[in-house]
Design a protein around this motif. Structure first.
Motif, PDB file in Angstrom:
ATOM      1  N   TYR A 150      -4.290   0.606   3.278  1.00 15.70           N
ATOM      2  CA  TYR A 150      -4.070   1.244   2.406  1.00 15.70           C
ATOM      3  C   TYR A 150      -5.900   1.504   1.396  1.00 15.70           C
ATOM      4  CZ  TYR A 150       0.754   1.591   3.282  1.00 15.70           C
ATOM      5  OH  TYR A 150       1.965   1.969   3.632  1.00 15.70           O
ATOM      6  N   THR A 151      -6.320   0.880   2.440  1.00 12.31           N
ATOM      7  CA  THR A 151      -7.957   0.967   1.789  1.00 12.31           C
ATOM      8  C   THR A 151      -8.738   2.130   2.300  1.00 12.31           C
ATOM      9  OG1 THR A 151      -7.356  -1.521   1.676  1.00 12.31           O
ATOM     10  CG2 THR A 151     -10.059  -0.979   1.566  1.00 12.31           C
ATOM     11  N   PHE A 152      -9.207   2.538   1.721  1.00 10.96           N
ATOM     12  CA  PHE A 152     -10.467   4.090   1.985  1.00 10.96           C
ATOM     13  C   PHE A 152     -11.680   3.654   1.368  1.00 10.96           C
ATOM     14  CE2 PHE A 152      -6.215   5.442   1.763  1.00 10.96           C
ATOM     15  CZ  PHE A 152      -5.832   5.627   2.973  1.00 10.96           C
ATOM     16  N   ASP A 153     -12.651   3.766   1.835  1.00  6.33           N
ATOM     17  CA  ASP A 153     -13.946   3.316   1.427  1.00  6.33           C
ATOM     18  C   ASP A 153     -14.305   1.997   0.297  1.00  6.33           C
ATOM     19  OD1 ASP A 153     -15.303   5.819   2.750  1.00  6.33           O
ATOM     20  OD2 ASP A 153     -14.389   6.832   0.686  1.00  6.33           O
ATOM     21  N   ASN A 154     -13.436   1.042   1.337  1.00  8.30           N
ATOM     22  CA  ASN A 154     -14.016  -0.067   0.362  1.00  8.30           C
ATOM     23  C   ASN A 154     -12.691  -0.193  -0.899  1.00  8.30           C
ATOM     24  OD1 ASN A 154     -15.479  -1.401   2.552  1.00  8.30           O
ATOM     25  ND2 ASN A 154     -17.071  -0.247   1.763  1.00  8.30           N
TER      26      ASN A 154
END
Length: 459
Positions: A150-154
Motif C-alpha cells: 500500500y506504499t506508493f512513491d514512498n
C-alpha cells in the motif's frame, strides 16, 4: 494532473453531475487530500464525532468487525464508529463510486488490494501518510512486507486491515498412505507433480487448484516476475501487461499437464469447491488463502491431519528469489469529510493497529496481524499452539524479499484484468487454447484496457 476517471465516461448524466459536485465541494483537492485536523473533536461539537465505515466483511468476519467497533466505542467518548456492510468487495467499490459527490459516502472505506490504484486516482482520499506524519506515528511497529503493498512513491496511502497470502494445504494422512513423507511436503513444481501422481488412487485425486487469478499472480511473484511494465505499475502508470511472460506460460503449462494426466482435478473458479473437496478427502492438495486456514483445519478434524507448506516454485534454483504478495484489503479515509471527522477515523485506525486489537483480529479471523508485537500477546501464542500450521504463513511472509514483483502490481483496471486472467487459465486448462495463446490474448486485452484507462485520467 486533471482527473477524468475511465469509469466516469460510462456514467449517466446524473453520475457526471455528482462527480462534478464532488470536485466543487472538495475545493479542487489533489490526490494528496486535505490536511488532517490536530485532534478529533477539536471543533465545537455537541457530542462525539461520528465515523461511518463501509466494509465488506460478512458472516463471522462481520461479527468480529462489529465486536471491534463496540470495543472502540466503549473505550472512549470522543468518537463513535458506525460499521456498515456494503456487500462483497466489488459491490462495495461500486457503491462508493455511485456515492461520490452525493454527500452520502463514508468517512472511511475498506477496499480490496486490487482497488488501490483506482482509489488513488479517484482523488477522493487523504493519504494515510499525512496522519502518520502529523501524529509522528511509528510505522516501524508494523509489518514491512504488508505495508509495502500500500506504499506508493514512498507514501502510505491506506492502512492494511485484513491481510492474507496463499499457502499449500495437504492431507498428511494421504501422504503417509501413498508412501510420501508427510513432514517433507513438495516445494517445487516437479515435486508437486510427483506427489500428485502418487496420491491419485482409490477414488482420490492428487489435488486441485482453483482457477483464481490471484494464484497466478502469486506463482509469478514467487519467481520474482512482474505482472506489468514500469516496475509493476509502481514507477509509473502501467502501460503493458506481461501476463504472457515465459514464467506465466511455463506455470500454466505445468498446471494444465497435471489436469491432462488425471492427477489434478479442475473444479473451476470457486475456492469453496476446492475446500469442500479437500475436506471430503477427494483431493489431497490444494492452494488457498491463509485466511481459510482455521476453516480448512476444522473441516478436516477427526478425518485427517492438515499439513501446510509455502506455495511451490518452478525449481530449487529459485530458492531465495521472490515471495508472496499480500492479499486482502486496507482502510482509506475520504477527503470530502470535515477534518475533525477524518481525524476521528484516524483515531479508530490507530486503535485497530494496537497489538491487543490485532491479536483479537487474527485469532477470530485468521488474517495476519499487521503489528509485530501482536505475536507477543498470549491470545496469539495460544492460538498458534492450536493451529501450528499458521506458522508456515508467517514464515513465508517474513521470508519474502520486498521488490516490485512481491509488492504486487497496481492498475486501475485490476478487477477486469483478473477476470481476463481467469478466462485465459480456463481456456488453457480446458484445452480450447494453448497456454501461450490464451495468455497472449489476455495480455493484449489487458494492455488495451490499461491504455484506455490511462487516456481517461490524462484528459
Amino acid at each position: 494532473m486533471k482527473f477524468k476517471p475511465f469509469w466516469l465516461r460510462k456514467w449517466s448524466l446524473l453520475g457526471m453531475s455528482l462527480f462534478l459536485f464532488l470536485a466543487a465541494c472538495s475545493g479542487g483537492q489533489s490526490s494528496q487530500g486535505s490536511e488532517p485536523a490536530a485532534a478529533a473533536g477539536s471543533e465545537a461539537s455537541s457530542g462525539p464525532v461520528k465515523v461511518v465505515w463501509w466494509h465488506s466483511m460478512s458472516g463471522e468476519l462481520g461479527k468480529t468487525v462489529d465486536s471491534l467497533v463496540k470495543q472502540f466505542n466503549d473505550s472512549q467518548k470522543d468518537v463513535q464508529v458506525e460499521a456498515v456492510y456494503q456487500g462483497e468487495y466489488d459491490e462495495g467499490l461500486n457503491k462508493f463510486k455511485a456515492a461520490m459527490g452525493s454527500g452520502s459516502g463514508p468517512t472511511m472505506m475498506q477496499t480490496y488490494e486490487v482497488g488501490s490504484r483506482f482509489m488513488i486516482d479517484s482523488q477522493a482520499v487523504t493519504p494515510m501518510q499525512q496522519f502518520i506524519d502529523a501524529d509522528k506515528f511509528d510505522v516501524s511497529q508494523l509489518e514491512e512486507n504488508i505495508l509495502s503493498y500500500y506504499t506508493f512513491d514512498n507514501k502510505l496511502y491506506s492502512m492494511p486491515f485484513n491481510t492474507s497470502n496463499p499457502i499449500l494445504y495437504y492431507n498428511k494422512d494421504a501422504f503417509k498412505a501413498a508412501g510420501l513423507d508427510p513432514e517433507n511436503p513438495p516445494t517445487t513444481y516437479a515435486d508437486v507433480e510427483k506427489a500428485a501422481k502418487a496420491l491419485t488412487k482409490d477414488g482420490q485425486s492428487g489435488g486441485s487448484f482453483p482457477i483464481y487469478g490471484w494464484l497466478m499472480e502469486q506463482l509469478l511473484a514467487n519467481q520474482d516476475v512482474e505482472l506489468l511494465n514500469n516496475s509493476n505499475g509502481r514507477s509509473g502508470l502501467a502501460t503493458e501487461s506481461m501476463l504472457n511472460s515465459d514464467a506465466a506460460v511455463n506455470t500454466l503449462t505445468w498446471w494444465k499437464k497435471m489436469v491432462d494426466d488425471g492427477v489434478m482435478l479442475n473444479l473451476g473458479r470457486k475456492t469453496d469447491d476446492t475446500k469442500k473437496a479437500f475436506a471430503a478427502g477427494q483431493i489431497a492438495m490444494t492452494m488457498d488463502s491463509t485466511a481459510s486456514l482455521r476453516g480448512i483445519v476444522s473441516s478436516a478434524e477427526g478425518k485427517f491431519e492438515v499439513g501446510t507448506a509455502p506455495i511451490p516454485k518452478p525449481s530449487a534454483d529459485y530458492k531465495g528469489k521472490g515471495g508472496v504478495i499480500v492479499g486482502g484489503a486496507s482502510l482509506w479515509i475520504m477527503n470530502d469529510k470535515p477534518e475533525a471527522e477524518q481525524q476521528a477515523a484516524w483515531k479508530f485506525i490507530k486503535f485497530l493497529t494496537e497489538p491487543s486489537t490485532q491479536a483479537y483480529w487474527n485469532v477470530n479471523t485468521g488474517y495476519f496481524p499487521i503489528t509485530k508485537k501482536a505475536y507477543d500477546e498470549d491470545l496469539i501464542k495460544e492460538n498458534m499452539k492450536k493451529y501450528p500450521q499458521f506458522e508456515t504463513a508467517v514464515n513465508q511472509l517474513h521470508n519474502t524479499k520486498i521488490d516490485p514483483a512481491t509488492q504486487g502490481a497496481v492498475m486501475g483496471i485490476f478487477p477486469e484484468a483478473r477476470q481476463l486472467t481467469e478466462t485465459a487459465m480456463e481456456e488453457a486448462i480446458n484445452g480450447s487454447k494453448s497456454p501461450k495463446q490464451a495468455l497472449d490474448d489476455a495480455a493484449a486485452q489487458i494492455t488495451q484496457k490499461l491504455q484506455d484507462y490511462n487516456d481517461s485520467i490524462a484528459q
